[in-house]
Design a protein around this motif. Structure first.
Motif, PDB file in Angstrom:
ATOM      1  N   ASP A  31       0.724  -1.194   0.128  1.00 49.81           N
ATOM      2  CA  ASP A  31      -0.761  -0.219   0.103  1.00 49.81           C
ATOM      3  C   ASP A  31       0.610   1.161   0.282  1.00 49.81           C
ATOM      4  OD1 ASP A  31      -2.499   0.791  -0.201  1.00 49.81           O
ATOM      5  OD2 ASP A  31      -2.678   1.304   1.645  1.00 49.81           O
ATOM      6  N   MET A  32       1.937   1.168  -0.889  1.00 49.20           N
ATOM      7  CA  MET A  32       2.761   2.972  -0.811  1.00 49.20           C
ATOM      8  C   MET A  32       2.384   2.828  -2.791  1.00 49.20           C
ATOM      9  SD  MET A  32       4.064   5.907  -0.187  1.00 49.20           S
ATOM     10  CE  MET A  32       3.180   5.638   1.413  1.00 49.20           C
ATOM     11  N   ASP A  33       2.615   4.004  -2.966  1.00 52.36           N
ATOM     12  CA  ASP A  33       3.230   4.064  -4.787  1.00 52.36           C
ATOM     13  C   ASP A  33       4.407   5.217  -4.696  1.00 52.36           C
ATOM     14  OD1 ASP A  33       2.292   6.731  -4.310  1.00 52.36           O
ATOM     15  OD2 ASP A  33      -0.044   6.134  -4.895  1.00 52.36           O
ATOM     16  N   ILE A  34       4.446   5.479  -5.889  1.00 50.16           N
ATOM     17  CA  ILE A  34       5.872   6.722  -6.146  1.00 50.16           C
ATOM     18  C   ILE A  34       5.711   7.109  -5.994  1.00 50.16           C
ATOM     19  CG2 ILE A  34       7.251   4.457  -7.100  1.00 50.16           C
ATOM     20  CD1 ILE A  34       6.727   5.935  -9.902  1.00 50.16           C
ATOM     21  N   ILE A  35       4.658   8.413  -6.231  1.00 50.15           N
ATOM     22  CA  ILE A  35       4.364  10.173  -6.094  1.00 50.15           C
ATOM     23  C   ILE A  35       4.638  10.270  -4.758  1.00 50.15           C
ATOM     24  CG2 ILE A  35       2.321   9.828  -4.695  1.00 50.15           C
ATOM     25  CD1 ILE A  35       0.910  11.588  -7.438  1.00 50.15           C
ATOM     26  N   GLN A  36       5.683  11.941  -5.190  1.00 56.18           N
ATOM     27  CA  GLN A  36       5.881  12.675  -4.393  1.00 56.18           C
ATOM     28  C   GLN A  36       4.599  13.540  -3.328  1.00 56.18           C
ATOM     29  OE1 GLN A  36       8.150  16.116  -5.252  1.00 56.18           O
ATOM     30  NE2 GLN A  36       8.133  17.160  -3.495  1.00 56.18           N
ATOM     31  N   ARG A  37       4.899  13.250  -1.797  1.00 55.00           N
ATOM     32  CA  ARG A  37       3.874  12.920  -0.652  1.00 55.00           C
ATOM     33  C   ARG A  37       4.214  14.254  -0.115  1.00 55.00           C
ATOM     34  NH1 ARG A  37      -0.167   9.214  -0.491  1.00 55.00           N
ATOM     35  NH2 ARG A  37       0.140   7.428  -2.042  1.00 55.00           N
ATOM     36  N   GLY A 163      -9.329   3.471   2.630  1.00 56.62           N
ATOM     37  CA  GLY A 163      -8.080   4.104   3.774  1.00 56.62           C
ATOM     38  C   GLY A 163      -6.709   3.715   3.229  1.00 56.62           C
ATOM     39  N   GLY A 164      -6.862   2.766   2.086  1.00 58.74           N
ATOM     40  CA  GLY A 164      -6.190   2.421   1.060  1.00 58.74           C
ATOM     41  C   GLY A 164      -5.200   4.022   0.559  1.00 58.74           C
ATOM     42  N   VAL A 165      -3.777   4.122   0.492  1.00 54.43           N
ATOM     43  CA  VAL A 165      -2.669   5.693   0.482  1.00 54.43           C
ATOM     44  C   VAL A 165      -2.840   5.837  -0.967  1.00 54.43           C
ATOM     45  CG1 VAL A 165      -2.751   5.896   2.491  1.00 54.43           C
ATOM     46  CG2 VAL A 165      -0.994   5.071   1.220  1.00 54.43           C
ATOM     47  N   CYS A 166      -2.759   4.284  -1.518  1.00 51.81           N
ATOM     48  CA  CYS A 166      -2.261   4.524  -3.333  1.00 51.81           C
ATOM     49  C   CYS A 166      -3.395   5.646  -3.571  1.00 51.81           C
ATOM     50  CB  CYS A 166      -2.241   3.197  -3.577  1.00 51.81           C
ATOM     51  SG  CYS A 166      -1.034   2.097  -3.289  1.00 51.81           S
ATOM     52  N   HIS A 202      -5.155   0.485   5.077  1.00 50.21           N
ATOM     53  CA  HIS A 202      -4.175   0.761   5.127  1.00 50.21           C
ATOM     54  C   HIS A 202      -3.221  -0.563   5.451  1.00 50.21           C
ATOM     55  CE1 HIS A 202      -0.189   2.483   3.768  1.00 50.21           C
ATOM     56  NE2 HIS A 202       0.276   2.928   5.253  1.00 50.21           N
ATOM     57  N   SER A 203      -3.482  -0.754   6.177  1.00 51.51           N
ATOM     58  CA  SER A 203      -2.008  -2.167   6.725  1.00 51.51           C
ATOM     59  C   SER A 203      -3.358  -3.721   6.296  1.00 51.51           C
ATOM     60  CB  SER A 203      -2.192  -2.170   8.413  1.00 51.51           C
ATOM     61  OG  SER A 203      -2.259  -0.951   8.884  1.00 51.51           O
TER      62      SER A 203
END
Length: 228
Positions: A31-37, A163-166, A202-203
């Motif tokens: 549950d993570m991508d590569i975009i700048q946060r 609640g996923g953040v991608c 998310h988890s």
């Protein structure tokens, strides 16, 4: 090794795999991508000044062991963490009681290290490192489809409604970058695999444990098979 990272840990796992591909048998990003946060989007870090360097953090370290729960909570508040986030940590057991060596007294341990998280946020999340590291992995494919350092990259995506953040745009970019390099080399070897967990938050490892374990067992089996 099969390196697995969740959330911010996913970015760290990606950075490790990009720098030390010779040690990696498979990469799993949960549950993570590569975009700048940008830090402005962070509930915690938007108003916390960036530590100039690691030495400055070492000079005033966050001690994660506390005599009581209120003292642990106060320390996190002093670091700028909102009360609802701290309550969530307590509920999830990320701030928990531990027994003392003599078993006569107990203390509290905080799994969360604010200084480490802040450094990582500014130097990993709020940067182009995610895109740069992913492109490094893609370039390995472009240089040679016979490279001994080619390994599968698995991205586990939680349901954004839970609640996923991608960001879907970023996940699509990850697929596109990896697949385009494969196509350039006329390779039929797939490297990027997207796994979606419809019921997970998310988890994923906690909220969809059985499905998560099943996926991980398959990834481990395939990694072992390809290395033998």
């Amino acid at each position: 090794i099969i390196i697995v990272g969740h959330s911010l840990g996913g970015r760290l796992a990606l950075a490790y795999a990009a720098k030390y591909p010779q040690y990696v048998g498979a990469l799993v990003i949960e549950d993570m991508d590569i975009i700048q946060r940008p830090k402005e989007q962070s509930v915690v870090h938007s108003h916390i000044p960036i530590p100039p360097d690691l030495d400055s953090v070492k000079s005033q370290p966050f001690h994660r062991k506390f005599a009581s729960l209120p003292k642990a909570i106060d320390a996190l508040q002093q670091k700028g963490y909102p009360q609802d986030r701290i309550d969530k940590y307590v509920k999830e057991g990320r701030i928990h009681k531990i027994s003392a060596d003599n078993d006569n007294e107990s203390s509290w341990w905080c799994d969360v290290n604010p200084d480490f998280r802040t450094l990582c946020y500014y130097h990993i999340l709020d940067s182009q490192r995610g895109v740069e590291d992913w492109k490094t992995l893609c370039d390995q494919t472009k240089r040679s489809t016979e490279s001994p350092f080619l390994f599968p990259c698995h991205v586990l995506v939680a349901n954004p409604e839970n609640g996923g953040v991608c960001f879907q745009e970023s996940i699509s970019e990850m697929e596109s970058l990896m697949n385009s390099n494969n196509n350039d080399n006329k390779s039929t070897q797939k490297r990027c695999y997207i796994h979606r967990f419809a019921t997970a938050n998310h988890s994923i490892h906690n909220s969809a444990r059985d499905e998560f374990l099943s996926t991980m067992k398959q990834i481990i089996k395939e990694a072992r098979s390809s290395s033998s």
